[in-house]
Structures are given as C-alpha cells and as structure tokens.
Scaffold this motif. Structure first.
Motif, PDB file in Angstrom:
ATOM      1  N   LEU A 110       0.761  -1.336   0.108  1.00 53.38           N
ATOM      2  CA  LEU A 110       0.078   0.190   0.309  1.00 53.38           C
ATOM      3  C   LEU A 110       0.912   1.121  -0.031  1.00 53.38           C
ATOM      4  CD1 LEU A 110      -2.943  -1.097   2.444  1.00 53.38           C
ATOM      5  CD2 LEU A 110      -3.104  -0.868   0.019  1.00 53.38           C
ATOM      6  N   LYS A 111       1.981   1.116   0.759  1.00 52.51           N
ATOM      7  CA  LYS A 111       2.955   2.311   0.692  1.00 52.51           C
ATOM      8  C   LYS A 111       3.344   2.692  -0.525  1.00 52.51           C
ATOM      9  CE  LYS A 111       6.859   4.029   3.101  1.00 52.51           C
ATOM     10  NZ  LYS A 111       8.337   3.973   3.815  1.00 52.51           N
ATOM     11  N   HIS A 112       3.612   1.463  -1.145  1.00 53.91           N
ATOM     12  CA  HIS A 112       4.459   1.608  -2.691  1.00 53.91           C
ATOM     13  C   HIS A 112       3.273   2.117  -3.697  1.00 53.91           C
ATOM     14  CE1 HIS A 112       7.967   1.514  -5.301  1.00 53.91           C
ATOM     15  NE2 HIS A 112       7.209   0.955  -6.260  1.00 53.91           N
ATOM     16  N   PHE A 113       2.243   1.301  -3.790  1.00 52.40           N
ATOM     17  CA  PHE A 113       1.295   1.491  -4.726  1.00 52.40           C
ATOM     18  C   PHE A 113       0.189   2.375  -4.658  1.00 52.40           C
ATOM     19  CE2 PHE A 113       3.418  -2.351  -6.187  1.00 52.40           C
ATOM     20  CZ  PHE A 113       3.506  -2.093  -7.343  1.00 52.40           C
ATOM     21  N   GLY A 114       0.049   2.831  -3.295  1.00 52.32           N
ATOM     22  CA  GLY A 114      -1.307   3.556  -2.888  1.00 52.32           C
ATOM     23  C   GLY A 114      -2.474   2.749  -2.778  1.00 52.32           C
ATOM     24  N   GLU A 115      -3.655   3.342  -2.267  1.00 54.74           N
ATOM     25  CA  GLU A 115      -4.523   2.726  -1.706  1.00 54.74           C
ATOM     26  C   GLU A 115      -5.440   2.370  -2.772  1.00 54.74           C
ATOM     27  OE1 GLU A 115      -6.053   1.852   1.220  1.00 54.74           O
ATOM     28  OE2 GLU A 115      -4.445   2.784   2.415  1.00 54.74           O
ATOM     29  N   SER A 116      -5.280   2.945  -4.237  1.00 56.31           N
ATOM     30  CA  SER A 116      -6.131   2.564  -5.342  1.00 56.31           C
ATOM     31  C   SER A 116      -5.667   1.384  -6.190  1.00 56.31           C
ATOM     32  CB  SER A 116      -6.091   3.736  -6.501  1.00 56.31           C
ATOM     33  OG  SER A 116      -6.790   5.016  -5.728  1.00 56.31           O
ATOM     34  N   ALA A 117      -4.668   0.745  -5.607  1.00 57.96           N
ATOM     35  CA  ALA A 117      -4.297  -0.380  -6.188  1.00 57.96           C
ATOM     36  C   ALA A 117      -4.923  -1.821  -5.819  1.00 57.96           C
ATOM     37  CB  ALA A 117      -2.711  -0.892  -6.088  1.00 57.96           C
ATOM     38  N   VAL A 118      -5.209  -2.736  -6.359  1.00 60.37           N
ATOM     39  CA  VAL A 118      -5.992  -3.921  -5.707  1.00 60.37           C
ATOM     40  C   VAL A 118      -4.897  -4.999  -5.337  1.00 60.37           C
ATOM     41  CG1 VAL A 118      -7.604  -5.714  -6.235  1.00 60.37           C
ATOM     42  CG2 VAL A 118      -7.847  -3.682  -7.436  1.00 60.37           C
ATOM     43  N   SER A 119      -4.875  -5.133  -4.057  1.00 62.02           N
ATOM     44  CA  SER A 119      -3.735  -6.216  -3.674  1.00 62.02           C
ATOM     45  C   SER A 119      -4.564  -7.503  -3.090  1.00 62.02           C
ATOM     46  CB  SER A 119      -3.103  -5.196  -2.305  1.00 62.02           C
ATOM     47  OG  SER A 119      -3.984  -5.302  -1.295  1.00 62.02           O
ATOM     48  N   MET A 120      -3.450  -8.503  -3.372  1.00 58.30           N
ATOM     49  CA  MET A 120      -4.043  -9.897  -3.304  1.00 58.30           C
ATOM     50  C   MET A 120      -3.226 -10.614  -2.293  1.00 58.30           C
ATOM     51  SD  MET A 120      -4.884 -10.520  -7.268  1.00 58.30           S
ATOM     52  CE  MET A 120      -6.141  -9.649  -8.110  1.00 58.30           C
ATOM     53  N   PRO A 121      -3.612 -11.085  -1.281  1.00 60.62           N
ATOM     54  CA  PRO A 121      -2.554 -11.931  -0.460  1.00 60.62           C
ATOM     55  C   PRO A 121      -2.169 -13.512  -0.916  1.00 60.62           C
ATOM     56  CG  PRO A 121      -5.013 -11.977   0.674  1.00 60.62           C
ATOM     57  CD  PRO A 121      -4.872 -11.186  -0.617  1.00 60.62           C
ATOM     58  N   MET A 122      -1.178 -13.826  -0.957  1.00 53.03           N
ATOM     59  CA  MET A 122      -0.770 -15.017  -1.222  1.00 53.03           C
ATOM     60  C   MET A 122      -0.185 -15.748  -0.094  1.00 53.03           C
ATOM     61  SD  MET A 122      -1.281 -15.219  -4.672  1.00 53.03           S
ATOM     62  CE  MET A 122      -2.342 -13.883  -5.040  1.00 53.03           C
ATOM     63  N   ALA A 123      -0.018 -17.336  -0.089  1.00 53.49           N
ATOM     64  CA  ALA A 123       0.376 -18.001   1.100  1.00 53.49           C
ATOM     65  C   ALA A 123       1.808 -18.124   1.356  1.00 53.49           C
ATOM     66  CB  ALA A 123      -0.438 -19.057   1.203  1.00 53.49           C
ATOM     67  N   ALA A 124       2.512 -17.858   0.118  1.00 50.10           N
ATOM     68  CA  ALA A 124       3.781 -17.985   0.205  1.00 50.10           C
ATOM     69  C   ALA A 124       4.657 -17.148  -0.606  1.00 50.10           C
ATOM     70  CB  ALA A 124       4.323 -19.599  -0.128  1.00 50.10           C
ATOM     71  N   ILE A 125       5.973 -16.905  -0.575  1.00 47.74           N
ATOM     72  CA  ILE A 125       6.624 -16.037  -1.446  1.00 47.74           C
ATOM     73  C   ILE A 125       6.930 -16.893  -2.916  1.00 47.74           C
ATOM     74  CG2 ILE A 125       9.407 -15.416  -1.948  1.00 47.74           C
ATOM     75  CD1 ILE A 125       9.428 -14.666   1.264  1.00 47.74           C
ATOM     76  N   ASP A 126       6.944 -18.198  -2.900  1.00 51.05           N
ATOM     77  CA  ASP A 126       6.988 -18.710  -4.285  1.00 51.05           C
ATOM     78  C   ASP A 126       5.732 -18.452  -4.928  1.00 51.05           C
ATOM     79  OD1 ASP A 126       7.757 -20.269  -2.293  1.00 51.05           O
ATOM     80  OD2 ASP A 126       7.186 -21.965  -3.195  1.00 51.05           O
ATOM     81  N   GLU A 127       4.537 -18.154  -4.325  1.00 47.64           N
ATOM     82  CA  GLU A 127       3.197 -18.016  -4.923  1.00 47.64           C
ATOM     83  C   GLU A 127       3.343 -16.614  -5.416  1.00 47.64           C
ATOM     84  OE1 GLU A 127      -0.355 -18.834  -3.277  1.00 47.64           O
ATOM     85  OE2 GLU A 127       0.487 -20.459  -2.328  1.00 47.64           O
ATOM     86  N   VAL A 128       4.142 -15.680  -4.818  1.00 49.35           N
ATOM     87  CA  VAL A 128       3.963 -14.467  -5.473  1.00 49.35           C
ATOM     88  C   VAL A 128       4.445 -14.397  -6.487  1.00 49.35           C
ATOM     89  CG1 VAL A 128       4.591 -11.907  -4.959  1.00 49.35           C
ATOM     90  CG2 VAL A 128       3.798 -13.510  -2.926  1.00 49.35           C
ATOM     91  N   PHE A 129       5.770 -15.075  -6.611  1.00 50.48           N
ATOM     92  CA  PHE A 129       6.586 -15.075  -8.076  1.00 50.48           C
ATOM     93  C   PHE A 129       5.641 -15.710  -8.917  1.00 50.48           C
ATOM     94  CE2 PHE A 129      11.052 -14.001  -7.592  1.00 50.48           C
ATOM     95  CZ  PHE A 129      11.002 -13.488  -6.276  1.00 50.48           C
ATOM     96  N   ARG A 130       4.946 -16.598  -8.629  1.00 50.70           N
ATOM     97  CA  ARG A 130       4.250 -17.413  -9.769  1.00 50.70           C
ATOM     98  C   ARG A 130       3.076 -16.814 -10.181  1.00 50.70           C
ATOM     99  NH1 ARG A 130       4.941 -22.217  -6.774  1.00 50.70           N
ATOM    100  NH2 ARG A 130       2.929 -22.077  -5.794  1.00 50.70           N
ATOM    101  N   GLU A 131       2.321 -15.989  -9.381  1.00 54.17           N
ATOM    102  CA  GLU A 131       1.181 -15.154 -10.008  1.00 54.17           C
ATOM    103  C   GLU A 131       1.776 -14.058 -11.029  1.00 54.17           C
ATOM    104  OE1 GLU A 131      -1.358 -17.157  -8.812  1.00 54.17           O
ATOM    105  OE2 GLU A 131      -2.161 -15.129  -8.910  1.00 54.17           O
ATOM    106  N   VAL A 132       3.006 -13.748 -10.600  1.00 56.68           N
ATOM    107  CA  VAL A 132       3.444 -12.495 -11.319  1.00 56.68           C
ATOM    108  C   VAL A 132       4.088 -13.130 -12.724  1.00 56.68           C
ATOM    109  CG1 VAL A 132       5.178 -10.801 -11.831  1.00 56.68           C
ATOM    110  CG2 VAL A 132       4.200 -11.069  -9.547  1.00 56.68           C
ATOM    111  N   GLU A 133       4.863 -14.335 -12.593  1.00 56.07           N
ATOM    112  CA  GLU A 133       5.077 -14.826 -13.916  1.00 56.07           C
ATOM    113  C   GLU A 133       4.114 -15.239 -14.808  1.00 56.07           C
ATOM    114  OE1 GLU A 133       7.806 -17.917 -12.278  1.00 56.07           O
ATOM    115  OE2 GLU A 133       9.462 -17.107 -13.605  1.00 56.07           O
TER     116      GLU A 133
END
Ligand code: PRE
Length: 363
Positions: A110-133
């Motif tokens: 939120l600090k980086h993208f601000g409140e208008s970004a849609v943020s989605m929680p992931m269960a693990a760091i590699d899941e964050v990588f996978r979603e982006v990839e």
C-alpha cells in the motif's frame, strides 16, 4: 489560543476556497493521466501503464519543492495517493503480496502503490513469484531483508529459478506491538505467537517482560493475531494493520529491541525500468569455488567507484554454481560505467544474471 467565531468562519471560508481549487487541480491532473494512457496505448497496444521511474521523479520533485508546514514525507504520501488514483484511471493495478491480510508486506504494498491498487494476499513467497510470472497480477511485493534479522533467504532463492525482474524497492519502519483480544486474561499470558523474525526482533523485550511465556512461531504475525482471538491466555506480536484487522488491543507498543528496525521489500514484475536519476541495480553472480573469487568479483566495482549497498552469499542449488552472490549497487544498467563493470564481471564469473535496475525507494 482562542478562536473567535468570526476568525473561525473566515478561515473555514478560505479552506473551502482552497479545497475548490485543489479539487479543480486534481481533476485536471486526472484528465491529463487519462490522456497519457491514450498516448501510451496509441504508441504500443501492449503498453505498460505503471512507470516506477516517473513516479519516483514526481515524488522526489514534490519533496524538494515542498514549502511546509507539512513535512516532505507527509506531502509525498498525499501525492502518492493522487498518483495511485490517476494510475487506476489508466489501468487498475493488481498486486500480489505475501499474506495473509494484515502483514507488513501488505502495508509495504500500500505504501508503494497507494490505496487504489488492488492487492491480493498469497500464502507463500513462491506463490507471489508464480502469480507475477503467470501474468495473473501486474506486480508482486516480497520482503528481502530486515535491519535486525538479516536476509529473507526464501526471496533470494526464488530469483534463482525465475525470469522475474525487480522493478522497485520500498523500506518500511517496523513497529511491533504486544496484542491481546478483549477476552484475554492479561495477567495470565503464558504463550506469545508471532512470526519467527518478529519474535527474534523482540527477544530482549520478551525476556524482560514475559520471561516464562512460551514463544510460538507461526507463519506470519497476522496469523498470530488471528489465532489469539480464541485463546484467553495467549498474546500476539504484530503490527498496526493486523491489530486493526482483528480488533485487538495493544498491551505494549513499539516493543522491537532496536528502534531503527526496518524491512526492505522488493517490487517484482516483468518490465525493464528506465533510469530515474537515482537508481539501484541487483544482480546475482555465480563464481567458481576458488581462492580469491570474491575479491575478483568485487574489484571492478571498486575500480569504477560504484557503491555496493548489499552483498549476500547463498549456497548454490545446482552443481554448476558453487557460490552465488546477490549484489546490490548504486547505478543503472543503462549507465555506461555500470555496463562496463558488468562486462568485466561477466568475464570473471561463471554466470551473471541482472535482476533489475530500479529507483531507490523514495518513501
Ligand atoms: O507519466 C506517466 O506515464 C503517467 O502515467 C502518469 C502518472 C502520474 O499520475 O503522474 C501515473 C502513473 C504512472 O505510474 C506514472 C505517472
């Protein structure tokens, strides 16, 4: 100082006039952003709307020009939100972060993208990588190092088998609180839940105040906050977001052992970020296991007067890469002196991967 009703009324009239002006200006700015989106789409149908280098320049300029009385960080935060709303008009930005909701990583997103970004929680760091990839989200936010506890090795390891780039960084001051639910018997706390890093960051405070309480490591401090809702003898160590999310009370505030406790997060994505004027580059280098390897690797940086900001060693997970070094330094790959250093490093290393050049965190 006492305000007479006449003064208050006239000051409020002045505030109304200024608000009208601010409203008009923000709307004109938002119109401009919409036109920027059209220009970007005309020149490239697959255009990237989020431009980290431009955002960094806008925020730095505002901080430089800020006449007060608001402090520069506060002013930049207001502009951060204006830009976030403008970007959302161009294209809603989807951001995956290491969850669950209420973690410091969400706060960093939120600090980086601000409140208008849609943020989605992931269960693990590699899941964050996978979603982006996979392109399911535009960007990801993952923790990479903490000033007290050091590196988040899982994040570094994830870069080794990924084609993901680093597009930005954000540093967050981490304040931990001891939290309880309204049903907790405060003088009977026999168990304290938190993420292992948070428990470590509050070690001395816990030794002094709860020496006999069992310290229970869990997957995140937000998870700790969630768990204690149903346990009358347990407390959690977590931050403000988790406290708010789960409606917990603070028994003690800012209990981290070091007052300058902060965590650095990386913004990951797939774009090449142009120069912003104040940039950092992250690379990962594999060296053969031989005497003097580290010296050989670092010597060109020293000779070209390039500032190293971080050096981390990780064991290689393949036979080919004996030693793997993660190096951050000041500068951008598009600068000739940085290109020259990388050329020399490539000759000395068995493998070099540029993870990305990106603006030094502004806020
Ligand atoms: O300058 C741009 O490229 C814009 O899209 C405008 C703008 C802004 O609001 O200033 C919005 C989003 C980008 O990430 C950067 C800046």
């Amino acid at each position: 100082m006492t305000d007479t009703p006449v003064n208050l009324d006239s000051l409020r009239e002045r505030i109304d006039e200024l608000d009208n002006e601010i409203l008009r200006l923000i709307s004109a700015r938002a119109d401009c952003a919409k036109q920027v989106a059209e220009v970007k789409t005309q020149s490239d149908p697959g255009a990237v709307f989020y431009r980290p280098e431009r955002e960094a320049q806008v925020l730095r300029r505002i901080m430089e020009l800020n006449p007060g009385p608001l402090n520069s960080e506060e002013m930049a935060r207001l502009f951060r939100e204006i830009m976030s709303a403008c970007l959302a008009l161009e294209q809603p930005t989807k951001v995956a972060y290491l969850g669950p909701e209420g973690t410091f990583t969400q706060q960093a997103a939120l600090k980086h993208f601000g409140e208008s970004a849609v943020s989605m929680p992931m269960a693990a760091i590699d899941e964050v990588f996978r979603e982006v990839e996979a392109g399911a989200v535009n960007y990801g936010v993952v923790p990479v190092e903490n000033s007290t506890e050091g590196v988040v090795s899982h994040t570094l390891d994830s870069f080794m088998d990924s084609s993901i780039h680093i597009c930005g960084e954000v540093v967050l001051r981490i304040h931990h609180h001891l939290l309880v639910a309204d049903t907790t018997l405060r003088d009977k706390v026999s168990r304290v839940y938190s993420h292992p890093q948070s428990l470590a960051q509050c070690r001395k405070w816990l030794d002094a105040h709860y020496p006999r309480a069992e310290r229970v490591p869990v997957s995140s401090n937000a998870e700790a906050a969630r768990m204690i809702k149903s346990e009358w003898h347990s407390a959690a160590i977590a931050g403000d977001m988790a406290a708010k999310l789960y409606g917990l009370e603070k028994v003690a505030e800012k209990i981290e052992d070091r007052p300058d406790n902060s965590t650095r997060f990386l913004i990951i994505g797939s774009q090449h970020v142009p120069m912003s004027g104040e940039d950092k580059t992250s690379i990962v280098v594999a060296m053969r296991n031989q005497p003097g390897a580290l010296h050989d690797l670092l010597e060109p940086f020293h000779r070209h007067s390039i500032d190293l900001t971080r050096l981390e060693t990780r064991p290689s997970r393949t036979g080919v890469w004996n030693y793997v070094f993660f190096i951050d330094f000041k500068g951008h790959v598009d600068e000739p002196r940085v290109a020259a250093v990388l050329e020399e490093v490539r000759l000395r290393a068995s493998e070099v991967k540029v993870l990305g050049s990106y603006p030094v965190g502004v806020l």
